[in-house]
Scaffold this motif. Structure first.
Motif, PDB file in Angstrom:
ATOM      1  N   ASP A   1      -8.514   0.098  -5.088  1.00 54.50           N
ATOM      2  CA  ASP A   1      -8.174  -0.620  -6.313  1.00 54.50           C
ATOM      3  C   ASP A   1      -7.107   0.047  -7.173  1.00 54.50           C
ATOM      4  O   ASP A   1      -6.311  -0.628  -7.788  1.00 54.50           O
ATOM      5  N   GLY A   2      -7.084   1.349  -7.226  1.00 55.45           N
ATOM      6  CA  GLY A   2      -6.141   2.040  -8.102  1.00 55.45           C
ATOM      7  C   GLY A   2      -4.784   2.287  -7.490  1.00 55.45           C
ATOM      8  O   GLY A   2      -3.924   2.903  -8.110  1.00 55.45           O
ATOM      9  N   MET A   3      -4.563   1.808  -6.277  1.00 58.65           N
ATOM     10  CA  MET A   3      -3.331   2.090  -5.549  1.00 58.65           C
ATOM     11  C   MET A   3      -2.474   0.839  -5.390  1.00 58.65           C
ATOM     12  O   MET A   3      -2.996  -0.260  -5.277  1.00 58.65           O
ATOM     13  N   SER A   4      -1.167   1.040  -5.311  1.00 64.46           N
ATOM     14  CA  SER A   4      -0.270  -0.083  -5.038  1.00 64.46           C
ATOM     15  C   SER A   4      -0.232  -0.339  -3.535  1.00 64.46           C
ATOM     16  O   SER A   4      -0.514   0.551  -2.725  1.00 64.46           O
ATOM     17  N   ALA A   5       0.142  -1.535  -3.158  1.00 64.51           N
ATOM     18  CA  ALA A   5       0.269  -1.872  -1.740  1.00 64.51           C
ATOM     19  C   ALA A   5       1.372  -1.044  -1.090  1.00 64.51           C
ATOM     20  O   ALA A   5       1.258  -0.653   0.077  1.00 64.51           O
ATOM     21  N   THR A   6       2.419  -0.747  -1.834  1.00 65.18           N
ATOM     22  CA  THR A   6       3.520   0.030  -1.272  1.00 65.18           C
ATOM     23  C   THR A   6       3.097   1.471  -1.006  1.00 65.18           C
ATOM     24  O   THR A   6       3.459   2.041   0.029  1.00 65.18           O
ATOM     25  N   ASP A   7       2.325   2.063  -1.905  1.00 65.33           N
ATOM     26  CA  ASP A   7       1.840   3.436  -1.677  1.00 65.33           C
ATOM     27  C   ASP A   7       0.896   3.492  -0.481  1.00 65.33           C
ATOM     28  O   ASP A   7       0.967   4.404   0.331  1.00 65.33           O
ATOM     29  N   ILE A   8       0.014   2.499  -0.367  1.00 67.09           N
ATOM     30  CA  ILE A   8      -0.909   2.458   0.766  1.00 67.09           C
ATOM     31  C   ILE A   8      -0.140   2.231   2.062  1.00 67.09           C
ATOM     32  O   ILE A   8      -0.403   2.876   3.081  1.00 67.09           O
ATOM     33  N   LEU A   9       0.851   1.332   2.049  1.00 61.53           N
ATOM     34  CA  LEU A   9       1.658   1.092   3.240  1.00 61.53           C
ATOM     35  C   LEU A   9       2.315   2.384   3.708  1.00 61.53           C
ATOM     36  O   LEU A   9       2.254   2.734   4.892  1.00 61.53           O
ATOM     37  N   GLU A  10       2.933   3.100   2.798  1.00 57.13           N
ATOM     38  CA  GLU A  10       3.605   4.342   3.176  1.00 57.13           C
ATOM     39  C   GLU A  10       2.622   5.346   3.758  1.00 57.13           C
ATOM     40  O   GLU A  10       2.897   5.975   4.783  1.00 57.13           O
ATOM     41  N   ALA A  11       1.456   5.488   3.145  1.00 57.48           N
ATOM     42  CA  ALA A  11       0.450   6.431   3.640  1.00 57.48           C
ATOM     43  C   ALA A  11      -0.073   6.011   5.009  1.00 57.48           C
ATOM     44  O   ALA A  11      -0.208   6.837   5.916  1.00 57.48           O
TER      45      ALA A  11
ATOM     46  N   ILE B   1      10.183   0.947   3.154  1.00 60.54           N
ATOM     47  CA  ILE B   1       9.149   1.904   3.571  1.00 60.54           C
ATOM     48  C   ILE B   1       9.010   1.908   5.086  1.00 60.54           C
ATOM     49  O   ILE B   1       8.928   2.971   5.712  1.00 60.54           O
ATOM     50  N   ILE B   2       8.994   0.737   5.695  1.00 60.67           N
ATOM     51  CA  ILE B   2       8.899   0.656   7.158  1.00 60.67           C
ATOM     52  C   ILE B   2      10.107   1.339   7.797  1.00 60.67           C
ATOM     53  O   ILE B   2       9.966   2.123   8.740  1.00 60.67           O
ATOM     54  N   ASP B   3      11.289   1.063   7.285  1.00 55.81           N
ATOM     55  CA  ASP B   3      12.511   1.656   7.841  1.00 55.81           C
ATOM     56  C   ASP B   3      12.485   3.182   7.755  1.00 55.81           C
ATOM     57  O   ASP B   3      12.969   3.869   8.655  1.00 55.81           O
ATOM     58  N   ASN B   4      11.926   3.709   6.665  1.00 55.75           N
ATOM     59  CA  ASN B   4      11.958   5.154   6.423  1.00 55.75           C
ATOM     60  C   ASN B   4      10.742   5.912   6.943  1.00 55.75           C
ATOM     61  O   ASN B   4      10.811   7.136   7.091  1.00 55.75           O
ATOM     62  N   THR B   5       9.640   5.221   7.204  1.00 56.13           N
ATOM     63  CA  THR B   5       8.388   5.909   7.504  1.00 56.13           C
ATOM     64  C   THR B   5       7.822   5.602   8.882  1.00 56.13           C
ATOM     65  O   THR B   5       7.250   6.479   9.522  1.00 56.13           O
ATOM     66  N   ALA B   6       7.951   4.372   9.346  1.00 53.67           N
ATOM     67  CA  ALA B   6       7.315   3.958  10.606  1.00 53.67           C
ATOM     68  C   ALA B   6       7.901   4.701  11.793  1.00 53.67           C
ATOM     69  O   ALA B   6       9.096   5.003  11.821  1.00 53.67           O
ATOM     70  N   ASP B   7       7.044   4.961  12.776  1.00 56.07           N
ATOM     71  CA  ASP B   7       7.521   5.586  14.005  1.00 56.07           C
ATOM     72  C   ASP B   7       8.407   4.630  14.797  1.00 56.07           C
ATOM     73  O   ASP B   7       9.309   5.056  15.504  1.00 56.07           O
TER      74      ASP B   7
END
Length: 142
Positions: free
Chosen positions: A46-56, A93-99
């Motif tokens: 609940d306390g997290m943004s979707a973008t922060d969770i996606l990156e993690a 985030i996908i471009d910078n983080t995903a394998d």
């Protein structure tokens, strides 16, 4: 305590991500998404943004390379060509983080719901931006 695991990921989500198999879907949903009625497994962040969770999540989860739509978002109702800012942020985030970076595919709202109902887990975030929902298909670790 474990090394190299983003501290914003709760134990229940770590367990779900580890239990997923190749081709299983995880939904990262905004605060308005009907997660409890969509998913068999719901993990609340609940306390997290979707973008922060996606990156993690993407630091741990491989994206599927056998499909063209390893990342999917919901089309804006009545404006299917519109791309919300949060979706642009998802792509960055996908471009910078995903394998295996993937281009985000857009699906109709009700198709998105159908996919979400079959997902392995739905992660309910506190994301307040509209259309802050994304579905990822888990790949394999070679």
């Amino acid at each position: 305590m474990l090394h190299n695991i983003p501290p914003i990921l709760p134990p229940d989500l770590l367990h779900a991500l580890a239990a997923m198999g190749h081709g299983d879907d995880v939904v990262i949903a905004d605060a308005n998404f009907p997660a409890q009625s969509m998913g068999q497994r719901v993990v609340r962040c609940d306390g997290m943004s979707a973008t922060d969770i996606l990156e993690a999540v993407l630091t741990l989860l491989p994206l599927d390379t056998f499909v063209d739509d390893a990342a999917r978002v919901m089309a804006v109702v009545g404006q299917p060509g519109s791309i919300p800012d949060v979706v642009n942020e998802f792509q960055t985030i996908i471009d910078n983080t995903a394998d295996n970076p993937a281009k985000i595919a857009t699906v109709d709202r009700f198709d998105f719901y159908d996919i979400a109902r079959k997902a392995f887990v739905v992660v309910q975030t506190g994301e307040k931006r509209l259309y802050g929902n994304i579905i990822l298909k888990k790949g394999v670790i070679a």
